[in-house]
Motif scaffolding. Sequence first.
Motif, PDB file in Angstrom:
ATOM      1  N   TYR A  43       0.864  -1.160   0.000  1.00 34.44           N
ATOM      2  CA  TYR A  43       0.000   0.000   0.000  1.00 34.44           C
ATOM      3  C   TYR A  43       0.916   1.231   0.000  1.00 34.44           C
ATOM      4  O   TYR A  43       2.020   1.182   0.544  1.00 34.44           O
ATOM      5  CB  TYR A  43      -0.880   0.034   1.247  1.00 34.44           C
ATOM      6  N   LEU A  94      -4.770   1.913  -1.677  1.00 32.07           N
ATOM      7  CA  LEU A  94      -4.943   0.601  -1.055  1.00 32.07           C
ATOM      8  C   LEU A  94      -5.353  -0.435  -2.105  1.00 32.07           C
ATOM      9  O   LEU A  94      -4.916  -1.595  -2.052  1.00 32.07           O
ATOM     10  CB  LEU A  94      -5.994   0.658   0.057  1.00 32.07           C
ATOM     11  N   SER A  99       3.667   0.394   2.931  1.00 32.63           N
ATOM     12  CA  SER A  99       3.369  -0.601   3.953  1.00 32.63           C
ATOM     13  C   SER A  99       3.027  -1.916   3.276  1.00 32.63           C
ATOM     14  O   SER A  99       2.352  -1.910   2.231  1.00 32.63           O
ATOM     15  CB  SER A  99       2.201  -0.131   4.818  1.00 32.63           C
ATOM     16  N   ASP A 100       3.500  -3.022   3.821  1.00 37.14           N
ATOM     17  CA  ASP A 100       3.189  -4.332   3.257  1.00 37.14           C
ATOM     18  C   ASP A 100       1.720  -4.650   3.392  1.00 37.14           C
ATOM     19  O   ASP A 100       1.133  -4.464   4.467  1.00 37.14           O
ATOM     20  CB  ASP A 100       3.970  -5.429   3.989  1.00 37.14           C
ATOM     21  N   GLY A 147      -1.245  -6.864   4.226  1.00 29.65           N
ATOM     22  CA  GLY A 147      -1.372  -7.983   5.147  1.00 29.65           C
ATOM     23  C   GLY A 147      -0.419  -7.928   6.312  1.00 29.65           C
ATOM     24  O   GLY A 147      -0.330  -8.872   7.098  1.00 29.65           O
ATOM     25  N   SER A 149       1.513  -5.419   9.519  1.00 26.95           N
ATOM     26  CA  SER A 149       1.073  -4.830  10.784  1.00 26.95           C
ATOM     27  C   SER A 149       0.615  -3.389  10.655  1.00 26.95           C
ATOM     28  O   SER A 149       0.290  -2.766  11.652  1.00 26.95           O
ATOM     29  CB  SER A 149       2.233  -4.888  11.785  1.00 26.95           C
ATOM     30  N   GLU A 150       0.548  -2.870   9.453  1.00 31.16           N
ATOM     31  CA  GLU A 150       0.215  -1.462   9.180  1.00 31.16           C
ATOM     32  C   GLU A 150       1.348  -0.522   9.544  1.00 31.16           C
ATOM     33  O   GLU A 150       1.152   0.682   9.655  1.00 31.16           O
ATOM     34  CB  GLU A 150      -1.087  -1.032   9.871  1.00 31.16           C
ATOM     35  N   LYS A 151       2.551  -1.059   9.731  1.00 36.48           N
ATOM     36  CA  LYS A 151       3.733  -0.222   9.940  1.00 36.48           C
ATOM     37  C   LYS A 151       4.026   0.532   8.646  1.00 36.48           C
ATOM     38  O   LYS A 151       3.970  -0.030   7.560  1.00 36.48           O
ATOM     39  CB  LYS A 151       4.912  -1.122  10.304  1.00 36.48           C
ATOM     40  N   LEU A 152       4.354   1.814   8.757  1.00 34.44           N
ATOM     41  CA  LEU A 152       4.721   2.635   7.607  1.00 34.44           C
ATOM     42  C   LEU A 152       6.234   2.784   7.541  1.00 34.44           C
ATOM     43  O   LEU A 152       6.878   3.047   8.554  1.00 34.44           O
ATOM     44  CB  LEU A 152       4.080   4.020   7.708  1.00 34.44           C
ATOM     45  N   PHE A 205       8.897   5.211   5.686  1.00 43.63           N
ATOM     46  CA  PHE A 205       8.895   6.518   5.032  1.00 43.63           C
ATOM     47  C   PHE A 205      10.156   6.757   4.223  1.00 43.63           C
ATOM     48  O   PHE A 205      11.241   6.253   4.550  1.00 43.63           O
ATOM     49  CB  PHE A 205       8.797   7.626   6.083  1.00 43.63           C
ATOM     50  N   GLY A 206      10.019   7.599   3.190  1.00 42.11           N
ATOM     51  CA  GLY A 206      11.171   8.147   2.524  1.00 42.11           C
ATOM     52  C   GLY A 206      11.734   9.319   3.322  1.00 42.11           C
ATOM     53  O   GLY A 206      11.189   9.681   4.370  1.00 42.11           O
TER      54      GLY A 206
END
Lengths: 114, 114
Positions: free
Chosen positions: B32, B51, B94-95, B97, B99-102, B104-105
């Motif tokens: 995403y 998404l 974010s991957d 599926g 953990s919703e961890k982002l 960042f650049g």
Amino acid sequence: EAGVAQSPRYKIIEKRQSVAFWCNPISGHATLYWYQQILGQGPKLLIQFQNNGVVDDSQLPKDRFSAERLKGVDSTLKIQPAKLEDSAVYLCASSRTGNDYGYTFGSGTRLTVV
Amino acid sequence: AQSVTQLDSQVPVFEEAPVELRCNYSSSVSVYLFWYVQYPNQGLQLLLKYLSGSTLVKGINGFEAEFNKSQTSFHLRKPSVHISDTAEYFCAVSDQGGSEKLVFGKGTKLTVNP
């Protein structure tokens, strides 16, 4: 709805001292994140909580950083002892569960270690 | 592991000119994608997110971005910028599926001049 509250806004400490940051997420948000943003870089995840359990703390320097989330609501992030390279903005964010990425970020705490 | 490259650290433009902020990502799984804006001394605000569905995503403040899977890019565009668009812009991934961890650049500083 009220936003994510963080305090203090600014903090200056000497190296080897301790410091704590506080975060109050949006009501009903089960997931809470702490990100570290060093000047000139993007935010980096330090720790992620789901309710009061840790989901990801792989990038948290555990020899000096600790975090807890009390009763699945407020959270504190502590640094003990601080190093010069810990100077950064510490951002707290929260989101509902459900994979909608409805993140809300707080304004952050700017830490300067001298 | 994912990574994000923002190709320009600074982008100066004149008011009412079009702008494109470039973002490329790397990941071994489907992702995403997000663009956030950060005004001075404030937290991050979501501009838009991809998404699923249409690869052209419209966000707030007249911004849009296009997801290009073959080029692993997610460039941000606005046809006519205003002085008030001056800020730091961050691309994040974010991957699916996960953990919703982002991740960042490093950010692109957009400066809109009169």
